[in-house]
Design a protein around this motif. Structure first.
Motif, short mmCIF file in Angstrom:
data_model
loop_
_atom_site.label_atom_id
_atom_site.label_comp_id
_atom_site.label_asym_id
_atom_site.label_seq_id
_atom_site.Cartn_x
_atom_site.Cartn_y
_atom_site.Cartn_z
N LEU A 1 43.09 75.33 25.88
CA LEU A 1 43.32 76.16 25.59
C LEU A 1 42.17 77.95 24.68
O LEU A 1 42.32 78.55 25.29
N ARG A 2 40.76 76.98 24.96
CA ARG A 2 39.76 77.74 24.74
C ARG A 2 39.52 78.79 25.81
O ARG A 2 38.42 79.30 25.67
N SER A 3 39.85 77.60 26.58
CA SER A 3 39.52 78.20 28.24
C SER A 3 39.67 78.97 28.42
O SER A 3 39.49 79.79 29.64
N TRP A 4 41.10 79.32 27.56
CA TRP A 4 41.86 80.60 28.09
C TRP A 4 41.61 81.43 27.67
O TRP A 4 42.69 82.43 27.33
N GLY A 5 40.64 81.25 26.34
CA GLY A 5 40.73 83.15 25.55
C GLY A 5 41.55 82.05 24.27
O GLY A 5 41.45 83.25 23.19
N ILE A 6 42.28 81.40 23.89
CA ILE A 6 43.17 81.08 22.65
C ILE A 6 42.22 80.25 21.72
O ILE A 6 41.93 79.55 22.22
N GLU A 7 42.37 80.84 20.54
CA GLU A 7 42.09 80.25 19.20
C GLU A 7 42.45 78.78 19.07
O GLU A 7 44.13 79.05 19.61
N ALA A 8 41.98 77.43 18.97
CA ALA A 8 43.35 76.29 19.56
C ALA A 8 41.57 75.64 18.18
O ALA A 8 40.85 75.37 18.34
N LEU B 1 52.25 74.26 26.74
CA LEU B 1 50.92 74.98 26.99
C LEU B 1 50.56 75.93 28.47
O LEU B 1 49.81 77.24 28.04
N GLU B 2 51.41 75.47 29.04
CA GLU B 2 51.69 76.77 30.98
C GLU B 2 52.28 78.11 29.88
O GLU B 2 51.98 78.37 30.46
N THR B 3 52.99 77.46 29.33
CA THR B 3 53.87 78.91 28.59
C THR B 3 52.10 79.82 27.58
O THR B 3 52.42 81.02 27.89
N MET B 4 51.88 78.80 27.01
CA MET B 4 50.50 79.95 26.58
C MET B 4 49.50 80.70 27.05
O MET B 4 49.11 81.53 27.38
N ARG B 5 49.30 79.92 28.23
CA ARG B 5 48.28 80.35 29.34
C ARG B 5 49.17 81.81 29.71
O ARG B 5 48.28 83.06 30.45
N ILE B 6 50.12 81.80 30.19
CA ILE B 6 50.89 82.64 30.88
C ILE B 6 50.73 84.08 29.58
O ILE B 6 50.97 84.87 30.35
N LEU B 7 51.76 84.40 28.96
CA LEU B 7 50.94 84.91 27.31
C LEU B 7 49.88 85.36 27.41
O LEU B 7 50.13 86.75 27.05
N LYS B 8 48.95 84.65 27.15
CA LYS B 8 47.52 84.59 27.78
C LYS B 8 47.03 85.88 28.29
O LYS B 8 46.32 86.90 28.16
#
Length: 544
Positions: A95-102, A345-352
């Motif tokens: 998640l952090r590698s995608w720029g998402i706070e985790a 996880l994939e959905t969070m990647r797509i949304l980010k």
């Protein structure tokens, strides 16, 4: 436009949506057609975010690489095991590698356990390596082989009979599961059996199972509870316990947890359990050798994984993605519930990627302890009442790898208008698969959405096609990477990401008005689920 939902119409309930296309999609589905049948376009409106979701989910999917890392390299995720800790650290890093706070958020402790190698062999009257393994939380053998003869529960008609049997079990493996009369898949009996043969087999199985259960119930233990029986066998000096839970398909065995803590418990495949039982019953004196390594780690901290994309306009309202991350550990937990966790996880990647500045805050919860009673998600709702209060919608997925075909309003009688409105904007190739159940029922404690529904928060379960989930992968050692259907998972990513985006952007808050009457002639008072407190330590649990 009005959120009112009329009670009469061509369908059981016709939805007067806040969007024109909602009524069209539901009318098409009610006629037994899908948008494909009408040669519909992918999108009902020219929305660049929805188009970006489609492009990312279909043409730039990360599912396969994520699944291979999680399921093959890390593997099963038993609550409080090193495998679970490794998987949670991995999810935070991804998640952090995608720029998402985790973060990992602690909610309690649980009995830690770590599997080592285990091996079961028949060494007399002939040699054969058996398909089996020690069960979760079973002690090992300190790496040394234990050779022991085998016995099984005889006819028991009273507690005195049970006590007499206990006097004979010292230094023996005790078979404590019903021996199936056939391990041939149920569908083969239906397809190939001679007239009456399948019926006779079904009757023999039912009668045998009932007789076996009567034996256990006649022991004088509390309702023949396995936990009580295991403890008594252990106290009587049994070498250990053999189980087998067959779901009805080839080569598949259920794997649960061991009840006793000082002597090993292991399971055998249906075929090998039947072999050992027949040898024992016919006086051929089988001897089994078990070699197993396992480590009890004591009470260790347990965590949920929480990720967040902050909202830019209404940050104290939330749209949440939900899946339980823990698994049983006979296989690698691919469909229960690696597939649901990977979807989120994939959905969070797509949304980010395509919606980095959402109107409302978007959260992901990968829960621990679901298999022990929804403990992770229940603890989260107790610890974060502000999120429960501000929840716009939660979408949970937990039943395998198939494409999502059922979406229920969970008893929120006006939430159906919101769901229909959102669904009408989802690409037709995906929305056409979905049966929208309005108003639906609250549901019980089947999965983590129930931890939120009981508080009156709008949480919705995404129900998927089976792909023989119940008979082949659920809680079995066959629940592995190769069972995933990536085309279906990509479909699910389009749906989940689209619903989250549309729920976040919706100008209206989802209604929390609940149904008070269940369906049926005359109606009856609804049993809205109450919130069960989270069990935050295995010391306080009767489930272990």
């Amino acid at each position: 436009m009005s959120n009112e939902i009329p009670r009469r119409g061509l369908m059981e309930m016709v939805i007067k949506s806040r969007a024109v296309h909602a009524g069209l999609v539901l009318m098409i589905m009610g006629m037994g057609l899908t948008p494909r049948d009408l040669d519909a376009q992918r999108l009902a409106t020219e929305d660049p975010v929805l188009q970006g979701i489609w492009d990312q989910a279909i043409d730039n999917s990360h599912f396969e690489s994520l699944a291979q890392s999680l399921l093959d390299s890390i593997g099963p995720r038993l609550t409080a095991s090193p495998g679970m800790e490794m998987a949670q650290n991995w999810a935070v890093q991804v998640l952090r590698s995608w720029g998402i706070e985790a973060r990992m958020e602690r909610y309690g402790t649980w009995e830690g356990w770590n599997r080592g190698p285990s091996h079961v062999d028949l060494i007399s009257p002939r040699v054969r390596s058996l398909e089996g393994r020690i069960l979760a939380w079973s002690p090992g053998t300190d790496g040394r082989p234990i050779n022991a003869r085998v016995t099984y529960v005889p006819d028991i008609s009273s507690p005195d009979d049970w006590q007499s049997f206990l006097a004979t079990v010292n230094d023996k493996w005790v078979m404590l599961s019903f021996p199936e009369p056939t391990c041939r898949a149920n569908e083969q009996w239906t397809e190939f059996a001679m007239p009456g043969s399948a019926e006779r087999m079904a009757e023999d199985r039912a009668n045998g199972q009932q007789a076996w259960n009567r034996n256990l119930q006649s022991t004088g233990s509390v309702d023949g509870r396995r936990r009580d029986l295991h403890a008594q066998l252990e106290a009587a000096g049994a070498a250990g316990i053999i189980t087998s839970q067959w779901p009805g398909s080839y080569g598949t065995t259920r794997v649960f947890n061991a009840y006793n803590r000082d002597t090993p418990t292991f399971e055998l495949s249906c075929e090998d359990y039947g072999l050992v039982y027949r040898l024992t019953k016919n006086g051929q004196d089988p001897v089994l050798r078990l070699t197993a390594e396992a480590e009890n780690l004591g009470e260790v901290p347990v965590y949920n994984v929480i990720g967040e994309i902050p909202g830019t306009e209404i940050p104290d309202e939330y749209v949440m993605l939900s899946a339980h991350y823990d698994s049983w550990e006979g296989g690698s937990g691919a469909t229960d519930n690696g597939s649901g966790s990977l979807l989120m996880l994939e959905t969070m990647r797509i949304l980010k990627e395509v919606y980095p500045n959402p109107k409302r805050t978007i959260l992901i919860g990968l829960w621990s302890g679901e298999e022990q009673g929804l403990n992770g998600s229940r603890a989260f709702t107790e610890d974060h009442p502000e999120i429960v209060e501000g929840l716009q919608a939660l979408f949970n997925q937990d039943n395998g790898t198939g494409r999502i075909v059922n979406l229920s309003a969970q008893g929120f009688i006006e939430a159906g208008a919101s769901l229909a409105n959102w669904l009408s904007h989802v690409p037709a190739e995906v929305a056409g698969n979905v049966n929208l159940n309005i108003p639906g029922n609250p549901g019980g404690g089947g999965s983590d959405y129930a931890s939120f529904v009981c508080h009156g928060a709008p949480a919705f379960n995404l129900g998927a096609l089976s792909w023989d989930y119940s008979s082949h992968t659920w809680h079995t050692h066959r629940d592995t990477f190769d069972k995933l259907i990536f085309d279906d998972l990509k479909n699910n990513a389009v749906l989940a990401a689209s619903l989250v985006y549309l729920a976040s952007e919706d100008n209206e808050k989802v209604s929390r008005e609940r149904r008070t009457v269940m369906g049926g002639r005359g109606g009856r008072t609804a049993q809205w689920p109450t919130c069960t407190p989270a069990t935050r330590s295995s010391r306080d649990s009767s489930r272990m």
